[in-house]
Motif scaffolding. Sequence first.
Motif, PDB file in Angstrom:
ATOM      1  N   GLU A   1       4.733   8.086  11.652  1.00 55.74           N
ATOM      2  CA  GLU A   1       4.177   6.793  12.044  1.00 55.74           C
ATOM      3  C   GLU A   1       5.235   5.865  12.629  1.00 55.74           C
ATOM      4  O   GLU A   1       4.919   4.800  13.139  1.00 55.74           O
ATOM      5  N   GLY A   2       6.499   6.283  12.539  1.00 51.14           N
ATOM      6  CA  GLY A   2       7.596   5.437  13.000  1.00 51.14           C
ATOM      7  C   GLY A   2       8.261   4.756  11.829  1.00 51.14           C
ATOM      8  O   GLY A   2       7.627   4.468  10.816  1.00 51.14           O
ATOM      9  N   GLU A   3       9.558   4.480  11.965  1.00 47.20           N
ATOM     10  CA  GLU A   3      10.298   3.835  10.880  1.00 47.20           C
ATOM     11  C   GLU A   3       9.898   2.355  10.832  1.00 47.20           C
ATOM     12  O   GLU A   3      10.296   1.555  11.656  1.00 47.20           O
ATOM     13  N   ARG A   4       9.122   2.027   9.831  1.00 45.48           N
ATOM     14  CA  ARG A   4       8.500   0.705   9.807  1.00 45.48           C
ATOM     15  C   ARG A   4       9.409  -0.371   9.244  1.00 45.48           C
ATOM     16  O   ARG A   4       9.402  -1.495   9.716  1.00 45.48           O
ATOM     17  N   ASN A   5      10.172  -0.037   8.208  1.00 49.91           N
ATOM     18  CA  ASN A   5      11.080  -1.003   7.573  1.00 49.91           C
ATOM     19  C   ASN A   5      10.361  -2.320   7.260  1.00 49.91           C
ATOM     20  O   ASN A   5      10.807  -3.408   7.607  1.00 49.91           O
ATOM     21  N   LEU A   6       9.195  -2.219   6.612  1.00 51.02           N
ATOM     22  CA  LEU A   6       8.404  -3.410   6.322  1.00 51.02           C
ATOM     23  C   LEU A   6       9.013  -4.248   5.206  1.00 51.02           C
ATOM     24  O   LEU A   6       8.709  -5.427   5.090  1.00 51.02           O
ATOM     25  N   GLY A   7       9.829  -3.639   4.381  1.00 56.14           N
ATOM     26  CA  GLY A   7      10.346  -4.336   3.223  1.00 56.14           C
ATOM     27  C   GLY A   7       9.607  -3.928   1.970  1.00 56.14           C
ATOM     28  O   GLY A   7       8.482  -3.415   2.018  1.00 56.14           O
ATOM     29  N   PHE A   8      10.227  -4.182   0.841  1.00 56.48           N
ATOM     30  CA  PHE A   8       9.692  -3.688  -0.432  1.00 56.48           C
ATOM     31  C   PHE A   8       8.303  -4.260  -0.743  1.00 56.48           C
ATOM     32  O   PHE A   8       7.372  -3.526  -1.073  1.00 56.48           O
ATOM     33  N   PHE A   9       8.137  -5.561  -0.626  1.00 53.80           N
ATOM     34  CA  PHE A   9       6.886  -6.191  -1.068  1.00 53.80           C
ATOM     35  C   PHE A   9       5.717  -5.853  -0.134  1.00 53.80           C
ATOM     36  O   PHE A   9       4.587  -5.671  -0.591  1.00 53.80           O
ATOM     37  N   LYS A  10       5.972  -5.726   1.163  1.00 51.97           N
ATOM     38  CA  LYS A  10       4.909  -5.327   2.082  1.00 51.97           C
ATOM     39  C   LYS A  10       4.520  -3.869   1.850  1.00 51.97           C
ATOM     40  O   LYS A  10       3.334  -3.509   1.941  1.00 51.97           O
ATOM     41  N   ASN A  11       5.518  -3.032   1.556  1.00 52.21           N
ATOM     42  CA  ASN A  11       5.212  -1.635   1.214  1.00 52.21           C
ATOM     43  C   ASN A  11       4.381  -1.557  -0.063  1.00 52.21           C
ATOM     44  O   ASN A  11       3.443  -0.770  -0.171  1.00 52.21           O
ATOM     45  N   LEU A  12       4.734  -2.399  -1.029  1.00 52.10           N
ATOM     46  CA  LEU A  12       4.006  -2.419  -2.297  1.00 52.10           C
ATOM     47  C   LEU A  12       2.557  -2.838  -2.074  1.00 52.10           C
ATOM     48  O   LEU A  12       1.623  -2.261  -2.660  1.00 52.10           O
ATOM     49  N   LYS A  13       2.342  -3.814  -1.206  1.00 54.24           N
ATOM     50  CA  LYS A  13       0.990  -4.282  -0.920  1.00 54.24           C
ATOM     51  C   LYS A  13       0.160  -3.202  -0.235  1.00 54.24           C
ATOM     52  O   LYS A  13      -1.029  -3.027  -0.540  1.00 54.24           O
ATOM     53  N   SER A  14       0.770  -2.446   0.685  1.00 50.64           N
ATOM     54  CA  SER A  14       0.038  -1.413   1.425  1.00 50.64           C
ATOM     55  C   SER A  14      -0.333  -0.214   0.538  1.00 50.64           C
ATOM     56  O   SER A  14      -1.249   0.538   0.868  1.00 50.64           O
ATOM     57  N   LEU A  15       0.368  -0.040  -0.572  1.00 47.61           N
ATOM     58  CA  LEU A  15       0.099   1.101  -1.443  1.00 47.61           C
ATOM     59  C   LEU A  15      -1.311   1.060  -2.040  1.00 47.61           C
ATOM     60  O   LEU A  15      -1.956   2.094  -2.208  1.00 47.61           O
ATOM     61  N   PHE A  16      -1.784  -0.145  -2.363  1.00 43.92           N
ATOM     62  CA  PHE A  16      -3.055  -0.260  -3.075  1.00 43.92           C
ATOM     63  C   PHE A  16      -4.257   0.068  -2.185  1.00 43.92           C
ATOM     64  O   PHE A  16      -5.370   0.175  -2.669  1.00 43.92           O
ATOM     65  N   GLY A  17      -4.012   0.233  -0.894  1.00 44.68           N
ATOM     66  CA  GLY A  17      -5.073   0.696  -0.008  1.00 44.68           C
ATOM     67  C   GLY A  17      -4.959   2.172   0.326  1.00 44.68           C
ATOM     68  O   GLY A  17      -5.727   2.695   1.135  1.00 44.68           O
ATOM     69  N   ASN A  18      -4.003   2.852  -0.336  1.00 51.49           N
ATOM     70  CA  ASN A  18      -3.774   4.277  -0.097  1.00 51.49           C
ATOM     71  C   ASN A  18      -4.471   5.086  -1.185  1.00 51.49           C
ATOM     72  O   ASN A  18      -4.146   4.976  -2.371  1.00 51.49           O
ATOM     73  N   SER A  19      -5.446   5.896  -0.786  1.00 51.65           N
ATOM     74  CA  SER A  19      -6.245   6.637  -1.768  1.00 51.65           C
ATOM     75  C   SER A  19      -5.403   7.660  -2.517  1.00 51.65           C
ATOM     76  O   SER A  19      -5.589   7.862  -3.730  1.00 51.65           O
ATOM     77  N   GLU A  20      -4.468   8.315  -1.825  1.00 53.80           N
ATOM     78  CA  GLU A  20      -3.624   9.319  -2.489  1.00 53.80           C
ATOM     79  C   GLU A  20      -2.799   8.685  -3.593  1.00 53.80           C
ATOM     80  O   GLU A  20      -2.697   9.215  -4.704  1.00 53.80           O
ATOM     81  N   PHE A  21      -2.198   7.527  -3.280  1.00 48.51           N
ATOM     82  CA  PHE A  21      -1.383   6.850  -4.291  1.00 48.51           C
ATOM     83  C   PHE A  21      -2.235   6.439  -5.483  1.00 48.51           C
ATOM     84  O   PHE A  21      -1.832   6.614  -6.636  1.00 48.51           O
TER      85      PHE A  21
END
Length: 428
Positions: free
Chosen positions: A89-109
């Motif tokens: 998907e490309g190296e996003r480097n969103l940062g820790f808190f944005k990555n944490l927020k995106s996790l809760f929309g990931n069904s696998e996680f």
Amino acid sequence: MEQEEKIKILKNLLAFGRGVLTAAICLVIKLICNFSALSSYVGGEGFFADTPPYFVHIVCFLTSLIIYYFVTRAMSNYNGRLMDEYLCEGERNLGFFKNLKSLFGNSEFMIEALVATFIMFIGGAVGASYEIAGMFHFADGFSKNSTGFIPGFVTAALTFLFYSISKADAYGFWDSLKKEDEREKVRRRVSLILKLAILFVLCPIIATVMPLLPLALVTLGALIYAIILAVSLPLFIGSVVLIALLVWLTFFLTKVICRRRFISGILNTVRDIDAKITVMRNPYLSLITRRRIFSFDIELEGRLYCCVNISSKHRWTPICFTEDGRGYHKHVIGTKRHNITVKDFFEFDTPSGGVPILIVTPTPKEVFISDEYGEKRLFNADRLWRWTAYDKEAFLGALGRKILGVFDRESEDKNSDSGISVPTKFIQ
């Protein structure tokens, strides 16, 4: 469409299996660690023989936190399939808190985390987290209040918390892997197995050694108190100050000896090539205060060279030059991939109008130049704006061959591009 549905179902099944495996590993290592503390306490011997049960519960609980963190981190970081999908998907480097927020929309996680959380809840509720029960109920022994909703809930909450932190941090870990051979290590199952094997060995050791830390502090305090009772308090304080002064003096004399050897090398080389040192400024005062910089002028074949010395603070503390006459010592606090950088700036200039020569000695392991293209390694005889940079050996060699200030034009062209490449490394 059916193929995509099958792939999605397969991924969810893999996530379910990872959740089960993570919880099983956590429970097994946790029981191994707590068993040594329990057996020592019940048997009336070992580190816990004369300690209250509540202290034993705290030690076991802290060990459990270490286990949850490192197991979930290893399972998250060393997952080659998820890493490849993420990097595609490309190296996003969103940062820790944005990555944490995106996790809760990931069904696998969510499947993986909730499965592990549920298993840990069951394990804690049936007695696997008796240290939590002991901390909440102040039990007199390990047989009381070892089951119930509270230990199960706390265990599940901690598992989900560490799972979320480790998964979010894994994105940053994968982004930091710039080389393909580093990414290949993540894809190998042996890397994960090795990490988990280390945990199986280290965690029981940590659980056993941890009670020694407060014991060591108490022993040290008792020793200091005994010394104060044996001698007067002013004499004790004076002794501590004297020891600190002797340590500082030892380090200072080491710097003086190194500086003296460098100056001797300069004088010998200058004498051999019939050159002349016209002035030498702050050769030893610069070792005491940063406001003074060691510099000297050399007259060689009708040209005047103004040489300025910048000293590193430590072998492992890099130096980065940001502009003409300005740089900083780069203090890195933390690990290689997860750290905080503290910049300690300094300034320098030529006291006279000669050809500017910069000498970095003692030399750190890495020296950089920072410009609009980013940080790049600095090498011997590189052009550093109007300066020519050397380490000690390269400077004495160039001076002895009468090529001081001569640099490779090809090297200068490459410095202005995205890379840097010269024959002689700045750091040997």
